[in-house]
Design a protein around this motif. Structure first.
Motif, PDB file in Angstrom:
ATOM      1  N   ARG A 165       0.961  -1.093   0.152  1.00 38.69           N
ATOM      2  CA  ARG A 165      -0.051   0.138   0.105  1.00 38.69           C
ATOM      3  C   ARG A 165       0.792   1.269  -0.087  1.00 38.69           C
ATOM      4  N   GLY A 166       0.471   2.178  -0.791  1.00 39.85           N
ATOM      5  CA  GLY A 166       1.030   3.658  -0.618  1.00 39.85           C
ATOM      6  C   GLY A 166       2.518   3.588  -1.304  1.00 39.85           C
ATOM      7  N   LEU A 167       2.733   2.494  -1.937  1.00 40.11           N
ATOM      8  CA  LEU A 167       4.208   2.516  -2.711  1.00 40.11           C
ATOM      9  C   LEU A 167       3.739   3.206  -4.093  1.00 40.11           C
ATOM     10  N   ASP A 168       5.006   4.156  -4.379  1.00 36.48           N
ATOM     11  CA  ASP A 168       4.859   4.955  -5.945  1.00 36.48           C
ATOM     12  C   ASP A 168       5.638   4.042  -6.930  1.00 36.48           C
ATOM     13  N   ARG A 169       6.349   3.119  -6.488  1.00 41.76           N
ATOM     14  CA  ARG A 169       7.131   2.382  -7.668  1.00 41.76           C
ATOM     15  C   ARG A 169       7.716   1.008  -7.037  1.00 41.76           C
ATOM     16  N   LEU A 170       8.188   0.101  -7.921  1.00 38.41           N
ATOM     17  CA  LEU A 170       9.021  -1.007  -7.527  1.00 38.41           C
ATOM     18  C   LEU A 170       9.956  -0.868  -8.749  1.00 38.41           C
ATOM     19  N   THR A 171      11.006  -1.353  -8.165  1.00 38.27           N
ATOM     20  CA  THR A 171      12.289  -1.517  -9.039  1.00 38.27           C
ATOM     21  C   THR A 171      12.813  -2.931  -8.905  1.00 38.27           C
ATOM     22  N   LEU A 172      12.866  -3.500 -10.169  1.00 39.14           N
ATOM     23  CA  LEU A 172      13.181  -5.028 -10.029  1.00 39.14           C
ATOM     24  C   LEU A 172      14.459  -5.260 -10.889  1.00 39.14           C
ATOM     25  N   VAL A 173      15.555  -5.708 -10.311  1.00 39.13           N
ATOM     26  CA  VAL A 173      17.013  -5.708 -10.888  1.00 39.13           C
ATOM     27  C   VAL A 173      17.508  -7.254 -10.811  1.00 39.13           C
TER      28      VAL A 173
END
Ligand code: F6R
Length: 361
Positions: A42-50
């Motif tokens: 909840r409330g996250l703006d983004r995910l970064t997957l690496v």
């Protein structure tokens, strides 16, 4: 230890229905999702997957899932680029690292770059005691069991499953998925081990096709939507163990360049379940056929019927819920690479120049 198989890779391909079922039992016990409560989307703006290699292609599939099932924007990158790019990271985000070994140098360096910059470092690993697992706030096991073959197979499908479960939790946390859709997706994931068994029964047919594929100098893999990263993975697997030059493309990119390569010697492997985008893929296939390219269509019975005549060969897969098709279609892609390598007589488990764990950059 190869359990009656000629190669670890063959054993690990065949194990997928069982290990996936184990991972399903772990992550989706009756009526709930078994993920840590602290993994709150909840409330996250983004995910970064690496990640690197095959694990990066798992991230590439997961981007479609997080965006469509949870409305969560995702950035994906290969670790060797990400680590030196000094990318700005919103604090209100999670950074997710996917690694079978948990020791890949570039992925570990990318993780360290993110420490203290994001709300949570999450890893998706096969080796629970690895450096990447230890340095994460949350380490999720993919439960594939030890993978020995250098070419990653069961780790890929188990990475995908773990990421799919995370995307479903994100969809529910963020109120993006209705209870009904959520339940339908969970039920769809639970059908995968059975569908995988059906897909594995196509192995003798794939071995026959591979004898002809093995003659090729260049091979293209095409896919659209969630199947695009799988096209990249299919090409990677094939080049790693058979040493045939192969490239994956988004089907819609064909006419922007790669179509120039097509002639009667180039097999074009189209990974296309009968989904929303199927008609568009058929027109891409027709462009290949008009230039005498040898199309191998991998689809379900509806797709093969709808595609009509003109393909060189087709391979019928069971029907599968649209978002999760890459988990199932990974199997024919792996089998095709495996049997092509066998036909060429290359060393399947120890391909030249490759190591199982890349701990230097
Ligand atoms: C492909 C393959 C490699 C690895 C990559 C990442 O079959 O095995 O592309 O996927 O080197 O390795 P891990 O997942 O251990 O970080």
């Amino acid at each position: 230890e190869k359990g009656g198989f000629k190669h670890f890779m063959a054993k690990e391909i065949a194990e997928q229905p069982v290990v996936l079922a184990d991972a399903l039992t772990h992550y989706l016990p009756e009526g709930t999702i078994n993920l840590p409560e602290t993994l709150d989307f909840r409330g996250l703006d983004r995910l970064t997957l690496v990640a690197c290699g095959t694990a990066f292609y798992a991230c590439s599939v997961a981007k479609y899932w997080f965006e469509s099932l949870a409305g969560l924007p995702c950035e994906i990158d290969v670790a060797s680029e990400f680590r030196y790019r000094e990318p700005p990271l919103p604090h209100n985000s999670f950074a997710i690292f996917v690694s079978q070994s948990g020791e890949t140098a570039d992925t570990l360096a990318a993780l360290r770059y993110c420490t203290d910059k994001v709300a949570k470092i999450v890893s998706v690993v096969n080796v629970a005691t690895s450096s990447i697992a230890r340095e994460s706030d949350v380490a999720l096991p993919i439960l594939a069991g030890i993978e020995v073959g250098v070419a990653s197979t069961k780790a890929f499908t188990c990475q995908l499953l773990t990421l799919a479960v995370m995307a479903l939790k994100a969809g529910r946390d963020r109120g993006h998925l209705s209870d009904e859709d959520f339940a339908a997706h969970v039920a769809a994931l639970k059908t995968l081990p059975g569908l995988m068994n059906a897909a594995l029964s196509g192995a003798p047919r794939i071995a026959k096709l591979a004898e002809q594929i093995a003659e090729a100098q260049d091979i293209l893999f095409l896919g659209r939507g969630v199947m695009y990263p799988l096209a990249l993975e299919g090409a990677l697997k094939l080049k790693e163990i058979s040493y045939i030059h192969a490239e994956g493309y988004a089907s819609g990119e064909l006419k922007h360049g790669p179509i120039a390569l097509i002639d009667r010697t180039v097999p074009v492997i189209v990974l296309a379940p009968h989904d929303r985008l199927f008609d568009k893929t058929v027109s891409n296939m027709q462009e290949v056929m008009a230039r005498h390219g040898k199309v191998l269509l991998i689809s379900d019975a509806r797709g093969i019927a709808a595609a009509g005549e003109g393909a060189w060969e087709s391979l019928t897969m069971p029907e599968v819920a649209e978002p999760f098709a890459p988990i199932l279609y990974a199997l024919p892609a792996q089998l095709l690479a495996y049997h092509t390598a066998i036909a060429k007589g290359t060393d399947v488990d120890q391909p030249r120049n490759l190591a199982k764990s890349v701990t230097v950059e």
